[in-house]
Motif scaffolding. Structure first.
Motif, PDB file in Angstrom:
ATOM      1  N   LYS A 247       1.181  -1.209   0.104  1.00 54.95           N
ATOM      2  CA  LYS A 247      -0.134   0.331  -0.136  1.00 54.95           C
ATOM      3  C   LYS A 247       0.643   1.634  -0.042  1.00 54.95           C
ATOM      4  O   LYS A 247       0.080   2.276   0.147  1.00 54.95           O
ATOM      5  CB  LYS A 247      -1.087   0.032   1.217  1.00 54.95           C
ATOM      6  CG  LYS A 247      -1.871  -1.191   1.325  1.00 54.95           C
ATOM      7  CD  LYS A 247      -2.229  -1.151   2.510  1.00 54.95           C
ATOM      8  CE  LYS A 247      -3.739  -2.123   2.773  1.00 54.95           C
ATOM      9  NZ  LYS A 247      -4.299  -2.184   3.984  1.00 54.95           N
ATOM     10  N   ASP A 248       2.046   1.362   0.234  1.00 49.95           N
ATOM     11  CA  ASP A 248       3.896   2.397  -0.028  1.00 49.95           C
ATOM     12  C   ASP A 248       2.500   3.152   1.519  1.00 49.95           C
ATOM     13  O   ASP A 248       2.595   4.539   1.176  1.00 49.95           O
ATOM     14  CB  ASP A 248       3.282   2.907  -1.132  1.00 49.95           C
ATOM     15  CG  ASP A 248       4.279   3.967  -1.569  1.00 49.95           C
ATOM     16  OD1 ASP A 248       5.454   4.331  -0.579  1.00 49.95           O
ATOM     17  OD2 ASP A 248       4.328   5.014  -1.688  1.00 49.95           O
ATOM     18  N   SER A 249       2.788   2.536   2.484  1.00 47.59           N
ATOM     19  CA  SER A 249       2.272   3.393   3.771  1.00 47.59           C
ATOM     20  C   SER A 249       2.849   2.986   5.262  1.00 47.59           C
ATOM     21  O   SER A 249       3.182   1.477   5.306  1.00 47.59           O
ATOM     22  CB  SER A 249       0.311   3.638   3.740  1.00 47.59           C
ATOM     23  OG  SER A 249      -0.238   2.253   4.241  1.00 47.59           O
ATOM     24  N   ILE A 250       3.183   4.093   5.866  1.00 47.18           N
ATOM     25  CA  ILE A 250       3.286   3.646   7.315  1.00 47.18           C
ATOM     26  C   ILE A 250       2.287   4.504   8.293  1.00 47.18           C
ATOM     27  O   ILE A 250       1.900   4.883   7.802  1.00 47.18           O
ATOM     28  CB  ILE A 250       4.962   4.088   7.491  1.00 47.18           C
ATOM     29  CG1 ILE A 250       4.411   5.232   7.854  1.00 47.18           C
ATOM     30  CG2 ILE A 250       6.272   3.321   6.214  1.00 47.18           C
ATOM     31  CD1 ILE A 250       6.347   6.075   8.130  1.00 47.18           C
ATOM     32  N   TYR A 251       2.329   3.843   9.022  1.00 50.09           N
ATOM     33  CA  TYR A 251       0.955   4.222  10.009  1.00 50.09           C
ATOM     34  C   TYR A 251       1.659   4.157  11.257  1.00 50.09           C
ATOM     35  O   TYR A 251       2.619   3.343  12.266  1.00 50.09           O
ATOM     36  CB  TYR A 251      -0.303   3.855  10.371  1.00 50.09           C
ATOM     37  CG  TYR A 251      -0.977   4.022  10.645  1.00 50.09           C
ATOM     38  CD1 TYR A 251      -1.857   5.342  11.021  1.00 50.09           C
ATOM     39  CD2 TYR A 251      -1.406   3.183  12.136  1.00 50.09           C
ATOM     40  CE1 TYR A 251      -2.833   5.272  11.941  1.00 50.09           C
ATOM     41  CE2 TYR A 251      -2.312   3.479  13.180  1.00 50.09           C
ATOM     42  CZ  TYR A 251      -3.093   4.658  13.232  1.00 50.09           C
ATOM     43  OH  TYR A 251      -3.483   5.368  13.659  1.00 50.09           O
ATOM     44  N   THR A 252       1.603   4.907  12.668  1.00 48.95           N
ATOM     45  CA  THR A 252       1.452   5.052  14.195  1.00 48.95           C
ATOM     46  C   THR A 252      -0.071   5.447  14.413  1.00 48.95           C
ATOM     47  O   THR A 252      -0.285   6.802  14.140  1.00 48.95           O
ATOM     48  CB  THR A 252       2.777   5.016  14.269  1.00 48.95           C
ATOM     49  OG1 THR A 252       2.722   4.649  16.270  1.00 48.95           O
ATOM     50  CG2 THR A 252       3.329   6.839  14.281  1.00 48.95           C
ATOM     51  N   ASP A 253      -0.425   4.915  15.784  1.00 53.28           N
ATOM     52  CA  ASP A 253      -0.778   5.379  16.953  1.00 53.28           C
ATOM     53  C   ASP A 253      -0.358   5.672  17.973  1.00 53.28           C
ATOM     54  O   ASP A 253      -1.239   6.108  18.562  1.00 53.28           O
ATOM     55  CB  ASP A 253      -2.088   4.972  17.212  1.00 53.28           C
ATOM     56  CG  ASP A 253      -2.234   3.406  17.381  1.00 53.28           C
ATOM     57  OD1 ASP A 253      -0.529   3.245  17.254  1.00 53.28           O
ATOM     58  OD2 ASP A 253      -3.121   3.080  17.191  1.00 53.28           O
ATOM     59  N   ARG A 254       0.997   5.780  17.787  1.00 57.68           N
ATOM     60  CA  ARG A 254       1.763   6.267  18.729  1.00 57.68           C
ATOM     61  C   ARG A 254       2.415   7.423  19.013  1.00 57.68           C
ATOM     62  O   ARG A 254       2.754   8.369  17.973  1.00 57.68           O
ATOM     63  CB  ARG A 254       2.776   5.055  19.031  1.00 57.68           C
ATOM     64  CG  ARG A 254       2.518   3.450  19.489  1.00 57.68           C
ATOM     65  CD  ARG A 254       2.555   3.160  20.485  1.00 57.68           C
ATOM     66  NE  ARG A 254       1.851   1.697  20.936  1.00 57.68           N
ATOM     67  CZ  ARG A 254       2.762   0.735  20.955  1.00 57.68           C
ATOM     68  NH1 ARG A 254       4.054   1.054  21.289  1.00 57.68           N
ATOM     69  NH2 ARG A 254       1.717  -0.646  21.401  1.00 57.68           N
TER      70      ARG A 254
ATOM     71  N   GLY B 251       3.247  14.877  17.615  1.00 59.35           N
ATOM     72  CA  GLY B 251       1.491  14.336  17.688  1.00 59.35           C
ATOM     73  C   GLY B 251       1.573  13.052  18.224  1.00 59.35           C
ATOM     74  O   GLY B 251       2.251  11.967  18.547  1.00 59.35           O
ATOM     75  N   ASN B 252       0.375  11.872  17.867  1.00 60.21           N
ATOM     76  CA  ASN B 252      -0.112  11.063  18.282  1.00 60.21           C
ATOM     77  C   ASN B 252      -0.431  10.023  17.083  1.00 60.21           C
ATOM     78  O   ASN B 252      -0.325   9.297  17.210  1.00 60.21           O
ATOM     79  CB  ASN B 252      -1.445  11.158  19.770  1.00 60.21           C
ATOM     80  CG  ASN B 252      -1.082  12.638  20.613  1.00 60.21           C
ATOM     81  OD1 ASN B 252       0.449  11.575  21.594  1.00 60.21           O
ATOM     82  ND2 ASN B 252      -1.266  12.856  21.858  1.00 60.21           N
ATOM     83  N   GLU B 253      -0.059  10.533  16.289  1.00 56.13           N
ATOM     84  CA  GLU B 253      -0.596   9.694  14.940  1.00 56.13           C
ATOM     85  C   GLU B 253       0.622  10.161  13.601  1.00 56.13           C
ATOM     86  O   GLU B 253       0.395  11.497  13.668  1.00 56.13           O
ATOM     87  CB  GLU B 253      -1.583   9.828  15.094  1.00 56.13           C
ATOM     88  CG  GLU B 253      -2.146   9.069  13.857  1.00 56.13           C
ATOM     89  CD  GLU B 253      -3.812   8.548  14.244  1.00 56.13           C
ATOM     90  OE1 GLU B 253      -5.040   7.791  13.366  1.00 56.13           O
ATOM     91  OE2 GLU B 253      -4.955   9.550  14.226  1.00 56.13           O
TER      92      GLU B 253
END
Length: 183
Positions: A132-139, A152-154
């Motif tokens: 998906k060519d993406s990175i994500y964090t909710d930390r 930030g938090n995300e």
């Protein structure tokens, strides 16, 4: 006497665990390393061009339901290249795990990701979805650039961190130069 006892225990361990199948049965989660390699440098290419380079002091390779899993339990560095094989960005973490079939990687513990624009991301966890060519964090996340620091938090970004968006911003310190008006 102690040496003899240690020798007998060692022999029993090797005798009783002589196949990968038996070792898997002894592990708590049903998976075990098929292979442990030290001092690893791996290149991932697309159409003959290097796209990524993984460097790790130790890589464990697992097989789980026809999915090869590569784990870097004591640290890793992942370098992303553009189409001309110039460095676009570099990701470092104390731990990483790549699920090859799903084209998914999780990195955690002191994650640092910087790009050619001198933007640097600091966090404790990143989920990378290569397909998906993406990175994500909710930390909690902190991004430092030549213009300042934003926390930030995300975070959502492309997989090589050349584009990103911070969400739930909680703090920012932006440096700017005042324009001088010349009469």
């Amino acid at each position: 006497m102690r040496k003899a006892a240690l020798f007998v225990v060692t022999l029993l361990l090797f005798y009783n665990c002589n196949s990968v199948t038996e070792i898997k049965e002894l592990s708590s989660d049903g998976t075990s390393s098929v292979e442990i390699t030290k001092g690893v440098t791996m290149y991932y290419s697309d159409m003959g061009n290097s796209r990524m380079r993984l460097v790790s002091p130790e890589v464990h390779r697992f097989e789980d339901n026809s999915n090869m899993i590569l784990e870097c339990p004591i640290g890793m560095e992942l370098t992303f290249f553009d189409t001309l094989e110039n460095i676009e960005s570099v990701l470092m973490a104390n731990y990483g795990k790549l699920y090859t079939k799903d084209q998914y990687m999780v990195v955690k513990e002191d994650v640092v990701f910087y790009n050619e624009n001198k933007d640097t991301l600091f966090t404790d966890l990143l989920n990378i979805y290569f397909q998906k060519d993406s990175i994500y964090t909710d930390r909690p996340v902190r991004v430092s650039s030549e213009n300042g620091v934003i926390s930030g938090n995300e975070l959502v970004a492309n997989s090589n961190f050349t584009f990103y968006r911070l969400l739930n911003i909680k703090d920012s310190h932006i440096n700017y130069e005042e324009s001088k008006i010349i009469d």
